[in-house]
Enzyme design. Structure first.
Site: not given
Ligand code: GLU
Length: 330
Positions: A63, A66, A189, A241, A259
Protein backbone atom coordinates in the site's frame (compact mmCIF):
# COMPACT_ATOMS: atom_id res chain seq x y z
CA UNK A 1 19.93 10.89 24.90
CA UNK A 2 19.73 12.86 21.70
CA UNK A 3 22.37 11.10 19.68
CA UNK A 4 20.58 9.70 16.64
CA UNK A 5 22.79 6.70 15.76
CA UNK A 6 22.82 5.52 19.37
CA UNK A 7 19.10 6.05 19.70
CA UNK A 8 18.08 4.02 16.65
CA UNK A 9 20.45 1.25 17.74
CA UNK A 10 18.75 1.23 21.13
CA UNK A 11 15.30 1.09 19.48
CA UNK A 12 16.41 -1.83 17.38
CA UNK A 13 17.57 -3.70 20.48
CA UNK A 14 14.48 -2.71 22.45
CA UNK A 15 12.00 -4.10 19.93
CA UNK A 16 13.81 -6.81 17.97
CA UNK A 17 12.32 -9.59 20.09
CA UNK A 18 8.80 -8.15 20.18
CA UNK A 19 6.88 -10.85 18.33
CA UNK A 20 3.25 -9.72 18.62
CA UNK A 21 1.19 -9.72 15.43
CA UNK A 22 1.24 -11.96 12.41
CA UNK A 23 2.30 -12.06 8.77
CA UNK A 24 -0.26 -10.90 6.21
CA UNK A 25 -1.77 -14.11 4.87
CA UNK A 26 -4.60 -12.98 2.61
CA UNK A 27 -1.96 -12.61 -0.11
CA UNK A 28 -0.47 -16.13 0.14
CA UNK A 29 3.03 -15.15 -1.09
CA UNK A 30 3.46 -12.70 1.80
CA UNK A 31 3.53 -15.57 4.31
CA UNK A 32 7.02 -16.38 3.03
CA UNK A 33 8.43 -13.36 4.89
CA UNK A 34 10.74 -13.98 7.87
CA UNK A 35 9.01 -12.62 11.01
CA UNK A 36 12.44 -11.69 12.43
CA UNK A 37 13.26 -9.15 9.73
CA UNK A 38 13.61 -5.73 11.27
CA UNK A 39 15.19 -2.53 10.00
CA UNK A 40 15.17 1.19 10.69
CA UNK A 41 16.44 3.61 8.03
CA UNK A 42 16.68 7.39 8.08
CA UNK A 43 17.80 9.47 5.11
CA UNK A 44 18.12 13.21 5.52
CA UNK A 45 17.45 15.74 2.82
CA UNK A 46 21.20 16.29 2.65
CA UNK A 47 21.58 12.61 1.78
CA UNK A 48 23.03 11.31 5.05
CA UNK A 49 22.00 7.76 5.90
CA UNK A 50 21.43 6.23 9.32
CA UNK A 51 20.27 2.66 9.42
CA UNK A 52 20.27 -0.45 11.51
CA UNK A 53 19.22 -4.06 10.92
CA UNK A 54 17.96 -5.70 7.73
CA UNK A 55 17.83 -2.52 5.70
CA UNK A 56 18.72 -4.35 2.46
CA UNK A 57 16.13 -7.12 2.82
CA UNK A 58 13.69 -7.12 -0.10
CA UNK A 59 9.93 -7.02 0.28
CA UNK A 60 7.01 -5.73 -1.78
CA UNK A 61 5.94 -2.15 -1.20
CA UNK A 62 2.18 -2.92 -1.09
CA UNK A 63 0.00 0.00 0.00
CA UNK A 64 2.91 2.41 0.38
CA UNK A 65 2.89 2.55 -3.43
CA UNK A 66 -0.46 4.38 -3.27
CA UNK A 67 1.28 7.57 -2.17
CA UNK A 68 3.52 7.72 -5.22
CA UNK A 69 0.91 6.70 -7.76
CA UNK A 70 -1.35 9.41 -6.35
CA UNK A 71 1.43 11.93 -7.03
CA UNK A 72 1.70 10.65 -10.58
CA UNK A 73 -2.08 10.88 -11.12
CA UNK A 74 -1.97 14.48 -9.89
CA UNK A 75 0.63 15.22 -12.54
CA UNK A 76 -1.31 13.31 -15.20
CA UNK A 77 -4.75 14.79 -14.46
CA UNK A 78 -4.41 17.91 -12.29
CA UNK A 79 -5.83 18.45 -8.83
CA UNK A 80 -9.43 19.36 -9.70
CA UNK A 81 -10.06 16.41 -12.02
CA UNK A 82 -8.65 14.06 -9.43
CA UNK A 83 -10.78 15.50 -6.64
CA UNK A 84 -13.91 14.94 -8.70
CA UNK A 85 -13.12 11.22 -8.88
CA UNK A 86 -11.43 10.56 -5.53
CA UNK A 87 -12.06 12.44 -2.27
CA UNK A 88 -9.63 13.28 0.52
CA UNK A 89 -11.72 12.26 3.56
CA UNK A 90 -10.38 9.71 6.02
CA UNK A 91 -12.80 6.81 6.38
CA UNK A 92 -12.00 5.17 9.69
CA UNK A 93 -12.80 1.96 7.81
CA UNK A 94 -10.39 -0.85 6.95
CA UNK A 95 -8.27 -0.37 3.83
CA UNK A 96 -10.28 -2.83 1.74
CA UNK A 97 -13.74 -1.65 2.78
CA UNK A 98 -16.38 -1.83 0.08
CA UNK A 99 -19.23 -0.08 1.85
CA UNK A 100 -18.15 3.55 1.74
CA UNK A 101 -18.05 3.69 -2.02
CA UNK A 102 -21.77 3.08 -2.17
CA UNK A 103 -22.81 6.15 -0.17
CA UNK A 104 -23.69 9.70 -1.20
CA UNK A 105 -20.57 10.86 -2.98
CA UNK A 106 -20.40 7.83 -5.30
CA UNK A 107 -16.64 8.17 -5.33
CA UNK A 108 -13.96 6.62 -3.14
CA UNK A 109 -13.31 8.60 0.02
CA UNK A 110 -9.57 8.89 -0.42
CA UNK A 111 -6.66 7.50 -2.49
CA UNK A 112 -5.18 5.48 0.39
CA UNK A 113 -8.04 2.96 0.70
CA UNK A 114 -8.05 0.28 -1.98
CA UNK A 115 -11.09 1.68 -3.82
CA UNK A 116 -9.37 5.06 -4.15
CA UNK A 117 -6.05 3.50 -5.11
CA UNK A 118 -7.63 1.40 -7.85
CA UNK A 119 -9.39 4.52 -9.13
CA UNK A 120 -6.03 6.32 -9.05
CA UNK A 121 -4.38 3.54 -11.07
CA UNK A 122 -7.20 3.96 -13.60
CA UNK A 123 -6.15 7.58 -14.15
CA UNK A 124 -2.54 6.87 -15.07
CA UNK A 125 -1.95 7.88 -18.66
CA UNK A 126 -0.33 5.79 -21.38
CA UNK A 127 -1.07 4.53 -24.87
CA UNK A 128 -1.49 0.94 -23.65
CA UNK A 129 -0.95 -1.22 -20.56
CA UNK A 130 2.79 -1.62 -21.18
CA UNK A 131 3.27 2.11 -21.61
CA UNK A 132 1.41 2.78 -18.35
CA UNK A 133 3.51 0.23 -16.48
CA UNK A 134 6.72 1.65 -17.94
CA UNK A 135 5.73 5.17 -16.91
CA UNK A 136 4.92 3.90 -13.42
CA UNK A 137 8.27 2.12 -13.13
CA UNK A 138 10.14 5.24 -14.33
CA UNK A 139 8.36 7.25 -11.67
CA UNK A 140 9.40 4.76 -8.95
CA UNK A 141 12.96 4.74 -10.34
CA UNK A 142 13.18 8.51 -9.87
CA UNK A 143 12.17 8.21 -6.22
CA UNK A 144 14.36 5.17 -5.46
CA UNK A 145 17.38 6.17 -7.51
CA UNK A 146 18.12 2.80 -9.10
CA UNK A 147 16.50 0.21 -11.33
CA UNK A 148 13.23 -1.24 -10.05
CA UNK A 149 11.53 -4.63 -10.44
CA UNK A 150 8.17 -6.25 -9.85
CA UNK A 151 7.98 -9.41 -7.73
CA UNK A 152 6.24 -11.76 -10.19
CA UNK A 153 5.05 -14.41 -7.66
CA UNK A 154 3.51 -11.72 -5.42
CA UNK A 155 1.87 -10.09 -8.43
CA UNK A 156 0.41 -13.44 -9.55
CA UNK A 157 -0.69 -14.22 -6.00
CA UNK A 158 -2.51 -10.88 -5.67
CA UNK A 159 -4.07 -11.27 -9.07
CA UNK A 160 -5.28 -14.79 -8.31
CA UNK A 161 -6.77 -13.96 -4.91
CA UNK A 162 -7.81 -10.30 -5.28
CA UNK A 163 -11.55 -10.96 -5.50
CA UNK A 164 -12.39 -8.13 -3.17
CA UNK A 165 -10.33 -5.67 -5.21
CA UNK A 166 -12.07 -6.97 -8.32
CA UNK A 167 -15.43 -6.26 -6.64
CA UNK A 168 -14.26 -2.72 -5.83
CA UNK A 169 -13.21 -2.20 -9.45
CA UNK A 170 -16.65 -3.30 -10.64
CA UNK A 171 -18.32 -0.84 -8.28
CA UNK A 172 -16.01 1.90 -9.55
CA UNK A 173 -17.03 1.07 -13.11
CA UNK A 174 -20.68 1.13 -12.07
CA UNK A 175 -20.25 4.67 -10.71
CA UNK A 176 -18.36 5.85 -13.78
CA UNK A 177 -15.11 6.41 -11.89
CA UNK A 178 -13.07 4.05 -14.08
CA UNK A 179 -13.52 2.68 -17.61
CA UNK A 180 -14.39 -0.90 -18.49
CA UNK A 181 -10.74 -1.97 -18.84
CA UNK A 182 -11.02 -3.41 -15.33
CA UNK A 183 -8.46 -6.19 -15.65
CA UNK A 184 -5.86 -3.80 -17.08
CA UNK A 185 -6.41 -1.33 -14.23
CA UNK A 186 -6.27 -4.08 -11.62
CA UNK A 187 -3.08 -5.46 -13.14
CA UNK A 188 -1.47 -2.03 -12.87
CA UNK A 189 -2.65 -1.77 -9.26
CA UNK A 190 -1.33 -5.26 -8.38
CA UNK A 191 1.94 -4.45 -10.15
CA UNK A 192 2.43 -1.22 -8.19
CA UNK A 193 1.80 -3.16 -4.95
CA UNK A 194 4.32 -5.82 -6.02
CA UNK A 195 7.21 -3.38 -6.53
CA UNK A 196 10.33 -4.71 -4.80
CA UNK A 197 11.92 -2.34 -2.27
CA UNK A 198 13.98 -2.50 0.89
CA UNK A 199 13.84 -0.34 4.00
CA UNK A 200 16.66 1.87 2.74
CA UNK A 201 14.77 2.52 -0.51
CA UNK A 202 11.64 3.51 1.41
CA UNK A 203 13.62 6.02 3.46
CA UNK A 204 15.08 7.52 0.27
CA UNK A 205 11.58 7.76 -1.21
CA UNK A 206 10.31 9.47 1.93
CA UNK A 207 13.32 11.80 1.96
CA UNK A 208 12.47 12.73 -1.63
CA UNK A 209 9.02 13.82 -0.48
CA UNK A 210 10.63 15.69 2.42
CA UNK A 211 12.95 17.43 -0.05
CA UNK A 212 10.24 18.97 -2.29
CA UNK A 213 10.30 16.01 -4.65
CA UNK A 214 14.07 15.94 -5.25
CA UNK A 215 15.81 12.65 -4.52
CA UNK A 216 18.53 13.67 -2.03
CA UNK A 217 21.00 11.09 -3.35
CA UNK A 218 20.61 11.41 -7.14
CA UNK A 219 19.26 14.99 -7.07
CA UNK A 220 16.63 13.96 -9.64
CA UNK A 221 13.17 15.55 -9.47
CA UNK A 222 10.70 12.70 -8.88
CA UNK A 223 7.46 14.68 -8.66
CA UNK A 224 6.45 18.29 -9.17
CA UNK A 225 6.94 20.26 -5.93
CA UNK A 226 3.44 21.76 -6.17
CA UNK A 227 1.93 18.33 -5.43
CA UNK A 228 3.94 17.56 -2.29
CA UNK A 229 1.28 19.34 -0.23
CA UNK A 230 -1.48 17.10 -1.65
CA UNK A 231 0.53 13.93 -1.10
CA UNK A 232 1.53 14.71 2.48
CA UNK A 233 -2.01 15.80 3.37
CA UNK A 234 -3.55 12.47 2.40
CA UNK A 235 -0.71 10.60 4.07
CA UNK A 236 -1.30 12.56 7.25
CA UNK A 237 -5.06 12.03 7.37
CA UNK A 238 -5.46 8.62 5.71
CA UNK A 239 -2.07 6.89 5.53
CA UNK A 240 -2.28 4.44 8.43
CA UNK A 241 -5.51 2.60 7.62
CA UNK A 242 -8.10 2.84 10.37
CA UNK A 243 -5.36 3.81 12.82
CA UNK A 244 -4.75 7.12 11.01
CA UNK A 245 -6.38 9.27 13.71
CA UNK A 246 -4.55 7.64 16.57
CA UNK A 247 -1.29 7.78 14.62
CA UNK A 248 -1.79 11.52 13.97
CA UNK A 249 -2.42 11.95 17.69
CA UNK A 250 0.42 9.81 19.02
CA UNK A 251 3.12 10.17 16.36
CA UNK A 252 2.03 13.21 14.37
CA UNK A 253 4.08 12.68 11.19
CA UNK A 254 2.63 12.06 7.69
CA UNK A 255 3.12 8.35 7.05
CA UNK A 256 1.98 5.37 5.01
CA UNK A 257 2.11 1.70 5.86
CA UNK A 258 1.73 -1.49 3.84
CA UNK A 259 0.66 -5.01 4.78
CA UNK A 260 4.11 -6.44 4.02
CA UNK A 261 5.37 -4.59 7.11
CA UNK A 262 6.81 -1.29 5.91
CA UNK A 263 6.01 2.12 7.35
CA UNK A 264 7.37 5.22 5.64
CA UNK A 265 7.16 8.69 7.19
CA UNK A 266 8.12 12.17 6.05
CA UNK A 267 9.56 14.93 8.20
CA UNK A 268 8.99 17.85 5.81
CA UNK A 269 12.14 19.71 4.86
CA UNK A 270 14.23 17.37 7.05
CA UNK A 271 14.23 13.65 6.37
CA UNK A 272 12.52 10.41 5.45
CA UNK A 273 12.20 7.58 7.94
CA UNK A 274 11.29 3.96 7.21
CA UNK A 275 10.82 0.95 9.45
CA UNK A 276 10.37 -2.59 8.20
CA UNK A 277 9.12 -5.54 10.24
CA UNK A 278 6.56 -7.90 8.69
CA UNK A 279 4.56 -8.74 11.82
CA UNK A 280 1.40 -6.63 11.51
CA UNK A 281 -1.60 -5.91 13.70
CA UNK A 282 -5.22 -6.51 12.74
CA UNK A 283 -5.39 -3.14 11.00
CA UNK A 284 -2.42 -3.94 8.77
CA UNK A 285 0.29 -1.85 10.46
CA UNK A 286 3.71 -3.17 11.49
CA UNK A 287 3.71 -3.56 15.26
CA UNK A 288 7.43 -2.93 15.78
CA UNK A 289 7.13 -0.09 13.26
CA UNK A 290 4.51 1.73 15.32
CA UNK A 291 6.57 1.32 18.48
CA UNK A 292 9.71 2.69 16.84
CA UNK A 293 7.90 5.73 15.45
CA UNK A 294 6.20 6.47 18.77
CA UNK A 295 9.57 6.46 20.52
CA UNK A 296 11.29 8.50 17.80
CA UNK A 297 8.53 11.09 17.84
CA UNK A 298 8.63 11.38 21.63
CA UNK A 299 12.38 11.45 21.89
CA UNK A 300 12.93 14.10 19.24
CA UNK A 301 9.62 16.01 19.42
CA UNK A 302 8.81 15.17 15.83
CA UNK A 303 5.05 15.60 16.22
CA UNK A 304 3.78 18.31 13.85
CA UNK A 305 2.21 20.14 16.77
CA UNK A 306 5.13 20.01 19.15
CA UNK A 307 6.27 23.51 19.87
CA UNK A 308 9.00 24.64 17.48
CA UNK A 309 10.97 25.67 20.55
CA UNK A 310 10.95 22.11 21.85
CA UNK A 311 11.83 20.56 18.54
CA UNK A 312 15.09 18.75 18.66
CA UNK A 313 17.37 19.51 15.76
CA UNK A 314 18.72 15.99 15.40
CA UNK A 315 17.74 16.03 11.75
CA UNK A 316 19.69 19.19 11.06
CA UNK A 317 22.52 16.81 10.51
CA UNK A 318 24.61 19.16 8.45
CA UNK A 319 24.95 21.42 11.47
CA UNK A 320 26.06 18.65 13.77
CA UNK A 321 29.04 16.39 13.96
CA UNK A 322 27.06 13.18 13.42
CA UNK A 323 28.24 10.97 10.61
CA UNK A 324 26.20 8.64 8.43
CA UNK A 325 25.97 5.26 10.02
CA UNK A 326 25.01 1.85 8.76
CA UNK A 327 24.86 -1.09 11.12
CA UNK A 328 23.71 -4.54 10.19
CA UNK A 329 23.02 -6.50 7.13
CA UNK A 330 24.07 -4.47 4.11
N1 GLU B 1 -2.10 -5.18 -2.55
C1 GLU B 1 -2.75 -5.12 -1.29
C2 GLU B 1 -4.26 -5.16 -1.46
O1 GLU B 1 -4.76 -4.62 -2.39
C3 GLU B 1 -2.33 -3.86 -0.60
C4 GLU B 1 -2.80 -3.86 0.78
C5 GLU B 1 -2.03 -2.99 1.71
O2 GLU B 1 -0.81 -2.98 1.79
O3 GLU B 1 -2.76 -2.31 2.45
O4 GLU B 1 -4.97 -5.74 -0.70
Amino acid sequence: MSDLPEFIKSLYEKYRFLDDGSLASYIPELTKADPNWFAISIVTKEGEIFEVGDSQEHFTIQSISKVFVYGMALEDCDRQTLLEKIGVEPTGDPFNSVIRLDENSKRPDNPMVNAGAIATAGLIKGVNATDKLNRLLSMFRRYIGHDVFIDAPVFMSERATGHRNRALANLLLNFGIIGDNIEEILDLYFQQCSLIVNCHDLAVMAATLANRGINPITKQQAVKPCYIRDILSVMHTCGMYNYAGEWAYRVGIPAKSGVSGGIMAVIPDKAGIAVFSPLIDRRGNSIRGIKVFEDLSDQFNLHLFDSPLEKCSFLDISQSSQESMVIGNR
